[in-house]
Design a protein around this motif. Sequence first.
Motif, PDB file in Angstrom:
ATOM      1  N   ALA A  28     -86.431 -63.434 -34.988  1.00  7.91           N
ATOM      2  CA  ALA A  28     -85.442 -62.574 -35.633  1.00  7.91           C
ATOM      3  C   ALA A  28     -85.761 -61.105 -35.367  1.00  7.91           C
ATOM      4  O   ALA A  28     -84.855 -60.301 -35.109  1.00  7.91           O
ATOM      5  CB  ALA A  28     -85.402 -62.844 -37.135  1.00  7.91           C
ATOM      6  N   GLY A  29     -87.030 -60.751 -35.405  1.00  4.60           N
ATOM      7  CA  GLY A  29     -87.424 -59.375 -35.107  1.00  4.60           C
ATOM      8  C   GLY A  29     -87.123 -59.006 -33.667  1.00  4.60           C
ATOM      9  O   GLY A  29     -86.635 -57.910 -33.382  1.00  4.60           O
ATOM     10  N   ARG A  33     -84.441 -56.171 -32.393  1.00  2.34           N
ATOM     11  CA  ARG A  33     -84.862 -55.098 -31.491  1.00  2.34           C
ATOM     12  C   ARG A  33     -83.979 -55.067 -30.242  1.00  2.34           C
ATOM     13  O   ARG A  33     -83.577 -54.005 -29.778  1.00  2.34           O
ATOM     14  CB  ARG A  33     -86.332 -55.279 -31.114  1.00  2.34           C
ATOM     15  CG  ARG A  33     -86.924 -54.137 -30.355  1.00  2.34           C
ATOM     16  CD  ARG A  33     -88.443 -54.196 -30.173  1.00  2.34           C
ATOM     17  NE  ARG A  33     -89.044 -55.511 -29.990  1.00  2.34           N
ATOM     18  CZ  ARG A  33     -89.602 -56.282 -30.927  1.00  2.34           C
ATOM     19  NH1 ARG A  33     -89.637 -55.915 -32.128  1.00  2.34           N
ATOM     20  NH2 ARG A  33     -90.116 -57.441 -30.674  1.00  2.34           N
ATOM     21  N   ALA A  34     -83.653 -56.230 -29.689  1.00  2.00           N
ATOM     22  CA  ALA A  34     -82.822 -56.299 -28.485  1.00  2.00           C
ATOM     23  C   ALA A  34     -81.411 -55.786 -28.752  1.00  2.00           C
ATOM     24  O   ALA A  34     -80.824 -55.096 -27.924  1.00  2.00           O
ATOM     25  CB  ALA A  34     -82.778 -57.736 -27.964  1.00  2.00           C
ATOM     26  N   VAL A  35     -80.880 -56.096 -29.925  1.00  2.00           N
ATOM     27  CA  VAL A  35     -79.521 -55.678 -30.251  1.00  2.00           C
ATOM     28  C   VAL A  35     -79.461 -54.189 -30.546  1.00  2.00           C
ATOM     29  O   VAL A  35     -78.489 -53.511 -30.204  1.00  2.00           O
ATOM     30  CB  VAL A  35     -78.993 -56.491 -31.454  1.00  2.00           C
ATOM     31  CG1 VAL A  35     -77.714 -55.925 -31.988  1.00  2.00           C
ATOM     32  CG2 VAL A  35     -78.799 -57.940 -31.050  1.00  2.00           C
ATOM     33  N   ARG A  40     -80.168 -49.731 -20.786  1.00  2.00           N
ATOM     34  CA  ARG A  40     -80.876 -48.809 -19.906  1.00  2.00           C
ATOM     35  C   ARG A  40     -79.901 -48.194 -18.912  1.00  2.00           C
ATOM     36  O   ARG A  40     -78.991 -48.860 -18.420  1.00  2.00           O
ATOM     37  CB  ARG A  40     -81.954 -49.593 -19.147  1.00  2.00           C
ATOM     38  CG  ARG A  40     -83.166 -48.785 -18.796  1.00  2.00           C
ATOM     39  CD  ARG A  40     -84.158 -49.641 -18.105  1.00  2.00           C
ATOM     40  NE  ARG A  40     -83.740 -49.712 -16.696  1.00  2.00           N
ATOM     41  CZ  ARG A  40     -84.387 -50.375 -15.764  1.00  2.00           C
ATOM     42  NH1 ARG A  40     -85.438 -51.072 -16.070  1.00  2.00           N
ATOM     43  NH2 ARG A  40     -83.974 -50.375 -14.526  1.00  2.00           N
ATOM     44  N   ALA A  41     -80.099 -46.919 -18.609  1.00  2.55           N
ATOM     45  CA  ALA A  41     -79.256 -46.256 -17.619  1.00  2.55           C
ATOM     46  C   ALA A  41     -79.563 -46.832 -16.237  1.00  2.55           C
ATOM     47  O   ALA A  41     -80.711 -47.174 -15.944  1.00  2.55           O
ATOM     48  CB  ALA A  41     -79.523 -44.758 -17.634  1.00  2.55           C
TER      49      ALA A  41
END
Length: 52
Positions: A28-29, A33-35, A40-41
């Motif tokens: 879940a953590g 974090r991913a969401v 990334r540019a």
Amino acid sequence: MSATENTSTPKPKPYAVHGVSMRDLLAAGAAARAVSTPPRAPDAPVERPKAA
């Protein structure tokens, strides 16, 4: 026991999460974090010298 101690109110128990595995908590953590991380540019294009 002194006369000033109140025995009728229970002491607050420490907060604990029951029934959730550590694997689920870590997943879940990682998902949060991913969401919440912006994408990334894109990398700048590399200029290649032209063959003469």
